[in-house]
Design an enzyme around this catalytic site. Structure first.
Site, mmCIF file in Angstrom:
data_model
loop_
_atom_site.group_PDB
_atom_site.id
_atom_site.type_symbol
_atom_site.label_atom_id
_atom_site.label_comp_id
_atom_site.label_asym_id
_atom_site.label_seq_id
_atom_site.Cartn_x
_atom_site.Cartn_y
_atom_site.Cartn_z
ATOM 1 N N HIS A 1 1.123 -1.196 -0.162
ATOM 2 C CA HIS A 1 0.388 0.086 -0.082
ATOM 3 C C HIS A 1 0.726 1.141 -0.521
ATOM 4 C CE1 HIS A 1 -3.013 3.057 1.130
ATOM 5 N NE2 HIS A 1 -4.296 1.856 0.179
ATOM 6 N N ASP B 1 -7.885 -5.643 1.026
ATOM 7 C CA ASP B 1 -8.254 -6.446 -0.026
ATOM 8 C C ASP B 1 -7.368 -8.416 -0.157
ATOM 9 O OD1 ASP B 1 -9.494 -4.918 -1.957
ATOM 10 O OD2 ASP B 1 -7.846 -3.557 -2.783
HETATM 11 N N1 COA Z 1 4.087 -7.793 -4.430
HETATM 12 C C1 COA Z 1 5.487 -7.561 -4.293
HETATM 13 N N2 COA Z 1 5.992 -6.457 -4.394
HETATM 14 C C2 COA Z 1 5.322 -6.078 -3.739
HETATM 15 C C3 COA Z 1 3.887 -5.970 -4.154
HETATM 16 C C4 COA Z 1 3.509 -7.047 -3.910
HETATM 17 N N3 COA Z 1 2.406 -6.738 -4.253
HETATM 18 N N4 COA Z 1 3.772 -4.193 -3.582
HETATM 19 C C5 COA Z 1 4.812 -3.647 -3.792
HETATM 20 N N5 COA Z 1 6.033 -4.241 -3.701
HETATM 21 C C6 COA Z 1 7.129 -3.582 -3.842
HETATM 22 C C7 COA Z 1 7.708 -2.779 -5.243
HETATM 23 O O1 COA Z 1 8.345 -3.676 -6.350
HETATM 24 C C8 COA Z 1 8.106 -1.619 -4.565
HETATM 25 O O2 COA Z 1 9.781 -2.519 -5.110
HETATM 26 P P1 COA Z 1 11.700 -2.389 -5.014
HETATM 27 O O3 COA Z 1 11.602 -1.333 -4.281
HETATM 28 O O4 COA Z 1 12.359 -3.328 -4.900
HETATM 29 O O5 COA Z 1 11.070 -1.432 -7.126
HETATM 30 C C9 COA Z 1 8.709 -2.001 -3.777
HETATM 31 O O6 COA Z 1 8.116 -2.986 -3.030
HETATM 32 C C10 COA Z 1 7.649 -0.898 -3.108
HETATM 33 O O7 COA Z 1 6.417 -0.447 -3.622
HETATM 34 P P2 COA Z 1 5.447 0.393 -5.003
HETATM 35 O O8 COA Z 1 5.106 0.413 -6.553
HETATM 36 O O9 COA Z 1 6.876 1.686 -4.458
HETATM 37 O O10 COA Z 1 4.392 0.642 -4.393
HETATM 38 P P3 COA Z 1 3.627 1.872 -4.850
HETATM 39 O O11 COA Z 1 3.198 2.586 -3.251
HETATM 40 O O12 COA Z 1 3.917 2.728 -6.092
HETATM 41 O O13 COA Z 1 2.101 1.082 -4.581
HETATM 42 C C11 COA Z 1 0.489 -0.538 -4.757
HETATM 43 C C12 COA Z 1 0.787 0.303 -4.078
HETATM 44 C C13 COA Z 1 -0.450 -0.854 -3.782
HETATM 45 C C14 COA Z 1 0.083 -0.476 -6.384
HETATM 46 C C15 COA Z 1 1.033 -2.258 -4.824
HETATM 47 O O14 COA Z 1 1.752 -1.857 -3.301
HETATM 48 C C16 COA Z 1 0.236 -2.875 -5.945
HETATM 49 O O15 COA Z 1 1.265 -3.406 -6.865
HETATM 50 N N6 COA Z 1 -0.021 -4.017 -4.274
HETATM 51 C C17 COA Z 1 -0.981 -5.283 -5.168
HETATM 52 C C18 COA Z 1 -2.238 -4.430 -5.969
HETATM 53 C C19 COA Z 1 -3.424 -5.027 -4.452
HETATM 54 O O16 COA Z 1 -2.964 -4.990 -4.097
HETATM 55 N N7 COA Z 1 -3.459 -3.307 -4.663
HETATM 56 C C20 COA Z 1 -5.091 -3.334 -3.846
HETATM 57 C C21 COA Z 1 -4.477 -1.649 -2.471
HETATM 58 S S1 COA Z 1 -5.452 -1.305 -1.681
#
Ligand code: COA
Length: 383
Positions: free
Chosen positions: A263, A319
């Site tokens: 998140h 979720d």
């Molecule tokens: N699975 C695996 N790795 C994850 C992850 C996940 N669900 N969420 C974050 N990460 C990792 C990223 O790859 C990144 O790694 P790195 O630093 O080695 O590149 C790090 O954690 C930071 O994540 P980031 O992509 O910068 O987070 P964000 O704030 O841009 O994205 C979300 C947030 C929610 C979009 C992201 O966590 C995600 O795609 N989650 C899955 C979808 C989901 O459950 N969405 C519902 C949200 S309520």
């Protein structure tokens, strides 16, 4: 000028509606802890709290509840619009289309001129949209399966009526209370993508039905509300707790996200996920004496992810457990994100109203990275 991808950490507004402490895993609505609201409040009461900033007294709650009940029925022509959609239409797309169409049935030219003090219209349309959301989702579940929808009832709470319209039988009180808590937990969450969409569209003084339709579109994506459906698909693919570790390791090696994890705001477990996990646990034990397969697999996935992703601050979000609960409640996966939308309509309407109180159209700037001056060549001279 510094560009920050995804506007991470960039304040886009001032708001009094909700607050997240991402380090401590705290979420409050108007100062009230989400845990207390999930335990003691109702969706109707929490909606009033979000909209007006205070817990209502008994009479205010009774009146608002009555208005929601009176506005559950949808007009015949709205049903005709739904009837003409292909039955393969995803419930989120149906919702987007039909909520947008409500603007034709409930227009307001005065509001469109920018009269943000037209409180009567603002209050009426707020109730209309929130009341209709549950009805539309429940109706479509029957219509997309080739059946007539079930008429809403006025003698039931919001959650009870939703269950009644889906199942056509007296709602089980335990399931209704659980759904009520789920709606409360999903009702609001600061400036997430769909709420930001609400504010951007609202800032142009677009009709509120169009505003909420745009928010629904934003919520439908798998990185936002669509994740709950993805979680259950993933858990089914994993199949059993023993497969969790190899599956997650492969997914991470393939640079794929684990659905329901991570998140932008929380660097610890999302408090809503903890509450849902407890609710699932209590309820599933009470109902069947043995934990469902998906739940057991989910607990193992969480354990593996904590080990592999915890150092990045990636933990279960809301979720992760909501999909499991919905499955136990017998909902089709296509309903998972629409239920999120039904609940979130309360928060969207609260932010729309807050935006109007001090409106300035959203118009950020950009850093141009394209070509310099280009010279137009007629078509026949291009190589
Ligand atoms: N699975 C695996 N790795 C994850 C992850 C996940 N669900 N969420 C974050 N990460 C990792 C990223 O790859 C990144 O790694 P790195 O630093 O080695 O590149 C790090 O954690 C930071 O994540 P980031 O992509 O910068 O987070 P964000 O704030 O841009 O994205 C979300 C947030 C929610 C979009 C992201 O966590 C995600 O795609 N989650 C899955 C979808 C989901 O459950 N969405 C519902 C949200 S309520």
């Amino acid at each position: 000028m510094q560009y920050i991808p995804g506007l991470a950490g960039v304040p886009a507004t001032e708001s009094q509606i909700s607050f997240i402490d991402g380090q401590e895993g705290v979420l409050t609505y108007r100062g009230y802890d989400i845990q207390e609201l999930a335990e003691y409040s109702s969706f109707e009461e929490t909606t009033l709290l979000l909209l007006f900033g205070e817990l209502p007294d008994a009479e205010a709650l009774r009146q608002f509840d009555q208005q929601l009940r009176e506005n559950r029925r949808v007009k015949y022509n709205i049903r005709e619009i739904m009837k003409n959609l292909p039955t393969t239409t995803h419930p989120m797309h149906m919702l987007q289309v039909v909520v947008a169409s409500l603007a034709s049935f409930y227009p307001s030219t005065e509001y469109m001129k920018g009269a943000s003090d037209n409180q009567e219209y603002i209050n009426d349309v707020t109730v209309k949209i929130i009341a209709h959301m549950g009805t539309l989702v429940a109706m479509w579940e029957h219509m997309r399966n080739g059946y007539d929808p079930i008429e809403p009832r006025k003698d039931l709470t919001y959650a009870e009526n939703f269950l009644y319209m889906l199942n056509g039988e007296e709602p089980d009180k335990d399931w209704a209370r659980l759904l009520d808590a789920i709606l409360i937990l999903h009702a609001e969450h600061t400036i997430n993508a769909s709420t930001f969409t609400t504010m951007v569209t609202g800032s142009t003084l677009a009709n509120p039905c169009s505003v909420i339709s745009s928010a629904i579109a934003s919520l439908s994506g798998p990185l936002h509300g669509g994740a709950n459906q993805k979680v259950i698909e993933m858990l089914e693919e994993i199949g059993s707790p023993e497969n969790a570790r190899p599956y997650i390791e492969k997914r991470l090696a393939d640079k794929k996200v684990v659905w329901g994890m991570g998140h932008r705001e929380y660097k610890t477990k999302d408090p809503r996920a903890s509450i849902l996990q407890k609710l699932s646990n209590d309820l599933l034990r009470g109902k069947s004496d043995q934990l469902s397969h998906s739940f057991a697999t989910a607990v193992e996935v969480e354990k593996v992810c904590e080990e592999l992703l915890g150092h990045k601050g990636v933990y279960p979000n809301v979720d992760f457990y909501s999909g499991i609960l919905y499955k136990e409640m017998g909902f089709d996966p296509g309903l998972f994100t629409p239920i999120f939308a039904v609940a979130r309509s309360a928060g969207w309407m609260a932010h729309w109203r807050e935006q109007l109180q001090n409106n300035r159209i959203f118009r950020p700037t950009q850093i141009y990275t394209g070509k310099g001056n280009a010279c137009y060549l007629p078509l026949d001279q291009r190589g």
